[in-house]
Design an enzyme around this catalytic site. Structure first.
Site, PDB file in Angstrom:
ATOM      1  N   GLU A   1      10.827  51.920  37.787  1.00 46.03           N
ATOM      2  CA  GLU A   1      10.744  51.189  39.050  1.00 46.03           C
ATOM      3  C   GLU A   1      12.161  50.972  39.599  1.00 46.03           C
ATOM      4  O   GLU A   1      12.436  51.225  40.768  1.00 46.03           O
ATOM      5  CB  GLU A   1      10.057  49.843  38.817  1.00 46.03           C
ATOM      6  CG  GLU A   1      10.065  48.965  40.054  1.00 46.03           C
ATOM      7  CD  GLU A   1       9.299  47.662  39.855  1.00 46.03           C
ATOM      8  OE1 GLU A   1       9.240  47.173  38.714  1.00 46.03           O
ATOM      9  OE2 GLU A   1       8.759  47.156  40.839  1.00 46.03           O
TER      10      GLU A   1
ATOM     11  N   GLU B   1       2.225  57.202  24.100  1.00 47.86           N
ATOM     12  CA  GLU B   1       3.349  57.982  24.655  1.00 47.86           C
ATOM     13  C   GLU B   1       3.441  59.317  23.930  1.00 47.86           C
ATOM     14  O   GLU B   1       2.975  59.446  22.803  1.00 47.86           O
ATOM     15  CB  GLU B   1       4.678  57.239  24.402  1.00 47.86           C
ATOM     16  CG  GLU B   1       5.499  56.800  25.575  1.00 47.86           C
ATOM     17  CD  GLU B   1       5.827  57.826  26.644  1.00 47.86           C
ATOM     18  OE1 GLU B   1       5.830  59.025  26.358  1.00 47.86           O
ATOM     19  OE2 GLU B   1       6.093  57.410  27.768  1.00 47.86           O
TER      20      GLU B   1
ATOM     21  N   LYS C   1       5.392  68.369  43.809  1.00 42.93           N
ATOM     22  CA  LYS C   1       5.068  69.650  44.454  1.00 42.93           C
ATOM     23  C   LYS C   1       3.558  69.869  44.460  1.00 42.93           C
ATOM     24  O   LYS C   1       2.900  69.633  43.445  1.00 42.93           O
ATOM     25  CB  LYS C   1       5.729  70.813  43.699  1.00 42.93           C
ATOM     26  CG  LYS C   1       7.222  70.828  43.850  1.00 42.93           C
ATOM     27  CD  LYS C   1       7.820  72.014  43.154  1.00 42.93           C
ATOM     28  CE  LYS C   1       9.324  71.909  43.192  1.00 42.93           C
ATOM     29  NZ  LYS C   1       9.973  72.505  42.054  1.00 42.93           N
TER      30      LYS C   1
ATOM     31  N   ASP D   1       4.480  60.138  35.997  1.00 45.62           N
ATOM     32  CA  ASP D   1       5.233  61.239  36.623  1.00 45.62           C
ATOM     33  C   ASP D   1       4.505  61.655  37.903  1.00 45.62           C
ATOM     34  O   ASP D   1       3.312  61.957  37.853  1.00 45.62           O
ATOM     35  CB  ASP D   1       5.327  62.417  35.643  1.00 45.62           C
ATOM     36  CG  ASP D   1       6.058  62.007  34.371  1.00 45.62           C
ATOM     37  OD1 ASP D   1       7.216  61.574  34.470  1.00 45.62           O
ATOM     38  OD2 ASP D   1       5.454  62.084  33.277  1.00 45.62           O
TER      39      ASP D   1
ATOM     40  N   ASP E   1      -1.168  62.482  23.295  1.00 44.54           N
ATOM     41  CA  ASP E   1      -1.463  62.724  24.699  1.00 44.54           C
ATOM     42  C   ASP E   1      -2.555  61.737  25.124  1.00 44.54           C
ATOM     43  O   ASP E   1      -3.674  61.770  24.595  1.00 44.54           O
ATOM     44  CB  ASP E   1      -1.947  64.181  24.844  1.00 44.54           C
ATOM     45  CG  ASP E   1      -2.288  64.552  26.276  1.00 44.54           C
ATOM     46  OD1 ASP E   1      -2.530  63.651  27.098  1.00 44.54           O
ATOM     47  OD2 ASP E   1      -2.328  65.763  26.567  1.00 44.54           O
TER      48      ASP E   1
HETATM   49  C1  SAM Z   1       8.093  58.251  34.690  1.00 40.30           C
HETATM   50  S1  SAM Z   1       7.880  57.704  33.054  1.00 40.30           S
HETATM   51  C2  SAM Z   1       7.455  55.964  33.238  1.00 40.30           C
HETATM   52  C3  SAM Z   1       7.742  55.153  32.010  1.00 40.30           C
HETATM   53  C4  SAM Z   1       7.415  53.652  32.098  1.00 40.30           C
HETATM   54  N1  SAM Z   1       5.992  53.410  32.305  1.00 40.30           N
HETATM   55  C5  SAM Z   1       8.239  52.969  33.159  1.00 40.30           C
HETATM   56  O1  SAM Z   1       7.665  52.562  34.182  1.00 40.30           O
HETATM   57  O2  SAM Z   1       9.457  52.841  32.965  1.00 40.30           O
HETATM   58  C6  SAM Z   1       6.304  58.426  32.631  1.00 40.30           C
HETATM   59  C7  SAM Z   1       6.034  58.437  31.136  1.00 40.30           C
HETATM   60  O3  SAM Z   1       4.717  58.904  30.903  1.00 40.30           O
HETATM   61  C8  SAM Z   1       4.723  59.685  29.710  1.00 40.30           C
HETATM   62  N2  SAM Z   1       3.546  60.564  29.752  1.00 40.30           N
HETATM   63  C9  SAM Z   1       3.264  61.516  30.667  1.00 40.30           C
HETATM   64  N3  SAM Z   1       2.084  62.101  30.398  1.00 40.30           N
HETATM   65  C10 SAM Z   1       1.617  61.499  29.268  1.00 40.30           C
HETATM   66  C11 SAM Z   1       0.447  61.690  28.480  1.00 40.30           C
HETATM   67  N4  SAM Z   1      -0.477  62.592  28.801  1.00 40.30           N
HETATM   68  N5  SAM Z   1       0.285  60.915  27.394  1.00 40.30           N
HETATM   69  C12 SAM Z   1       1.211  59.985  27.049  1.00 40.30           C
HETATM   70  N6  SAM Z   1       2.328  59.756  27.767  1.00 40.30           N
HETATM   71  C13 SAM Z   1       2.537  60.513  28.856  1.00 40.30           C
HETATM   72  C14 SAM Z   1       6.042  60.420  29.767  1.00 40.30           C
HETATM   73  O4  SAM Z   1       6.446  60.843  28.467  1.00 40.30           O
HETATM   74  C15 SAM Z   1       6.971  59.358  30.364  1.00 40.30           C
HETATM   75  O5  SAM Z   1       7.623  58.603  29.354  1.00 40.30           O
END
Ligand code: SAM
Length: 229
Positions: free
Chosen positions: A209, A85, A139, A135, A112
């Site tokens: 979700e 994360e 767009k 995410d 990352d």
């Molecule tokens: C929409 S949230 C979903 C969280 C969780 N998986 C859930 O279903 O509740 C997306 C997560 O991905 C993380 N994230 C996005 N890009 C990332 C990356 N390149 N490396 C690590 N985490 C990432 C964001 O910080 C965020 O917490």
């Protein structure tokens, strides 16, 4: 003359402000115990060496607050889990849970995930990879920031062991189609379900979700496998 440096395209935006004192304390005190010491440029990890005992390793990308990941790790004591994360408050929460529930088969990495996958994990080192509710970047001009891209899937196929799984879930229908099409185009991935999986398998409900369902969204699970050959 040195090459111009291009800023990498990130799948996330750092919106987090300062952590509360409690969140900072969780990171300071618990990361040395349950966190993974890795940064880009430090070479590949020895993923099995991170745990008390070797076991099939599942990588969870973007665990958010870690609720679903903690649950799934406890449901599968026969596997090791590594969660990655960039969100520090969520990482702190998961570290607290690992400590309070004495979860021994789960480690976390603040980094990352794209960089970890590119540099930090050897070929065929993963028994599975979970990407739950990434995410969606809805767009069109932001689609390049989506985690799932053809080169990403090629890298995932390389890091999975033969027969290893990639489980993706989203409540964004257009991203689900994108995942379906791109994964079908990766020759080393095979879809035993011929489309979306009929049920989420062992994926617990996640916070994002529930948020999607409250908005009336349908949820799609896509589970593909690394071919054996
Ligand atoms: C929409 S949230 C979903 C969280 C969780 N998986 C859930 O279903 O509740 C997306 C997560 O991905 C993380 N994230 C996005 N890009 C990332 C990356 N390149 N490396 C690590 N985490 C990432 C964001 O910080 C965020 O917490």
């Amino acid at each position: 003359m040195s090459e111009p440096r291009h800023r990498p395209i990130r799948s996330f935006v750092r919106r987090e402000g300062r952590l509360t004192a409690g969140q900072q304390r969780a990171l300071d005190e618990l990361y040395p115990l349950y966190g993974v010491d890795w940064a880009p440029g430090s070479g590949p990890l020895d993923p099995q060496g991170l745990f008390e005992r070797p076991a099939p390793l599942v990588l969870d990308i973007g665990f958010g607050d870690g609720e679903a990941l903690a649950e799934i790790a406890q449901a599968h004591p026969e596997r090791n889990y590594l969660g990655v994360e960039v969100y520090r408050a969520g990482t702190g929460r998961l570290l607290r849970r690992i400590e309070s529930e004495a979860i021994t088969n789960l480690k976390v990495l603040l980094a990352d995930a794209s960089e970890l996958l590119r540099e930090g994990l050897p070929s065929a080192s993963l028994a599975g990879l979970q990407l739950f509710f990434p995410d969606p970047w809805p767009k069109k001009r932001h689609h390049k920031r989506r985690m799932v891209q053809a080169p990403w899937l090629a890298r995932v196929a390389d890091r999975l062991e033969p027969g290893g799984f990639l489980h993706m879930a989203t409540d964004w229908a257009e991203y689900a189609e994108w995942m379906l099409e791109l994964s079908a185009a990766e020759p080393r991935l095979y879809n035993p379900h011929d489309g979306y999986a009929a049920d989420p398998g062992d994926r617990p409900g996640t916070r994002f979700e529930r948020r999607g369902i409250r908005k009336g969204h349908e949820v799609f699970d896509l589970i593909v496998q690394r071919i054996e050959a």
